[in-house]
Write a protein that holds these residues in place. Structure first.
Motif, PDB file in Angstrom:
ATOM      1  N   VAL A   5     -41.148 -33.930 -15.437  1.00 49.00           N
ATOM      2  CA  VAL A   5     -42.051 -33.980 -16.587  1.00 49.00           C
ATOM      3  C   VAL A   5     -41.927 -35.362 -17.214  1.00 49.00           C
ATOM      4  CG1 VAL A   5     -42.556 -33.027 -18.866  1.00 49.00           C
ATOM      5  CG2 VAL A   5     -41.877 -31.502 -16.997  1.00 49.00           C
ATOM      6  N   THR A   6     -43.034 -36.082 -17.320  1.00 48.11           N
ATOM      7  CA  THR A   6     -42.991 -37.475 -17.799  1.00 48.11           C
ATOM      8  C   THR A   6     -43.900 -37.748 -18.986  1.00 48.11           C
ATOM      9  OG1 THR A   6     -44.693 -38.117 -16.189  1.00 48.11           O
ATOM     10  CG2 THR A   6     -42.378 -38.334 -15.500  1.00 48.11           C
ATOM     11  N   THR A   7     -44.687 -36.770 -19.415  1.00 48.46           N
ATOM     12  CA  THR A   7     -45.583 -36.989 -20.548  1.00 48.46           C
ATOM     13  C   THR A   7     -45.503 -35.824 -21.527  1.00 48.46           C
ATOM     14  OG1 THR A   7     -47.504 -35.867 -19.583  1.00 48.46           O
ATOM     15  CG2 THR A   7     -47.190 -38.201 -19.021  1.00 48.46           C
ATOM     16  N   VAL A   8     -45.911 -36.070 -22.761  1.00 46.96           N
ATOM     17  CA  VAL A   8     -45.953 -35.016 -23.775  1.00 46.96           C
ATOM     18  C   VAL A   8     -46.906 -33.914 -23.340  1.00 46.96           C
ATOM     19  CG1 VAL A   8     -46.570 -34.480 -26.165  1.00 46.96           C
ATOM     20  CG2 VAL A   8     -45.349 -36.603 -25.637  1.00 46.96           C
ATOM     21  N   ALA A   9     -48.044 -34.292 -22.772  1.00 46.90           N
ATOM     22  CA  ALA A   9     -49.031 -33.295 -22.341  1.00 46.90           C
ATOM     23  C   ALA A   9     -48.441 -32.354 -21.301  1.00 46.90           C
ATOM     24  CB  ALA A   9     -50.270 -33.998 -21.785  1.00 46.90           C
ATOM     25  N   GLU A  10     -47.699 -32.905 -20.323  1.00 47.55           N
ATOM     26  CA  GLU A  10     -47.065 -32.062 -19.305  1.00 47.55           C
ATOM     27  C   GLU A  10     -46.030 -31.143 -19.939  1.00 47.55           C
ATOM     28  OE1 GLU A  10     -46.398 -34.162 -15.209  1.00 47.55           O
ATOM     29  OE2 GLU A  10     -46.142 -35.652 -16.796  1.00 47.55           O
ATOM     30  N   LEU A  11     -45.247 -31.701 -20.863  1.00 44.60           N
ATOM     31  CA  LEU A  11     -44.218 -30.903 -21.538  1.00 44.60           C
ATOM     32  C   LEU A  11     -44.843 -29.727 -22.270  1.00 44.60           C
ATOM     33  CD1 LEU A  11     -41.225 -30.620 -22.371  1.00 44.60           C
ATOM     34  CD2 LEU A  11     -41.732 -32.121 -24.311  1.00 44.60           C
TER      35      LEU A  11
END
Length: 204
Positions: A5-11
């Motif tokens: 997970v590398t982005t806020v959206a993915e999180l």
């Protein structure tokens, strides 16, 4: 296969959004119930980071109420004699921001307090933090930027407060661990050094 997970959206796609209460529970000053919590807590943990961003977490403990509440925006955490590494204090000199968590044995919820800190070698409240007639060596004074209660799920999942789940002898003793790390000490010397009676003599 790893899925990082590398982005806020993915999180947020994985965990979702917090409800309104959880998203807005953080305050910038202590409430009466939070002050009462500190008055009953005998144990806390303080997280710090150095200039390179490396993190250290240090336990702090004393009789319940060891955290001195200066006012609703400021607390002080006493420091007692230890191994003199002072990793957390060295970090605070580089980056003053700290995170802390205070527990009450038997309770799953915890109190979190975050904010900038400074190290004091003396203050007019040091006498109030004396234990067995010994004033603290130092105090970590924390300005409250964020304070909130954390839910009990981690303690419920771990059953940490259920004595029937405890098995401290599953691991080597402190002396045995020290022996594994320091081959130049005799077993009897290590057992004497790390027995609880000797450690308690040097607590204050």
């Amino acid at each position: 296969m790893h899925r990082e997970v590398t982005t806020v959206a993915e999180l947020r796609r994985v965990v979702g959004e917090p409800d309104h209460y959880v998203a807005n529970k953080v305050k910038d000053r202590l409430s009466a119930v939070q002050r009462d919590w500190l008055a009953h807590s005998p144990l806390g943990f303080v997280a710090t980071t150095d200039a390179q961003g490396r993190v250290d977490v240090s336990p702090k403990g004393d009789p319940a109420g060891f955290v001195h509440v200066i006012d609703d925006r400021t607390i002080a955490i006493p420091d007692r004699p230890g191994n003199k590494r002072v990793d957390g204090y060295l970090n605070v000199l580089q980056r003053p921001q700290v995170g802390s968590l205070f527990v009450i044995p038997g309770r799953g919820d915890t109190l979190r307090i975050n904010g900038p800190a400074r190290i004091l070698a003396d203050a007019d409240y040091f006498d109030a933090m004396a234990v067995k007639g010994r004033r603290p060596l130092l105090a970590l004074e924390v300005a409250v930027e964020e304070v909130f209660f954390h839910c009990s799920k981690a303690f419920l999942r771990s059953d940490a407060w259920k004595p029937e789940t405890w098995n401290p002898t599953a691991l080597p003793s402190v002396a045995q661990i020290a022996k594994a790390l320091r081959y130049d000490w005799a077993d009897a010397e290590l057992e004497e050094r790390y027995c609880e009676e000797n450690i308690r003599r040097a607590l204050y």
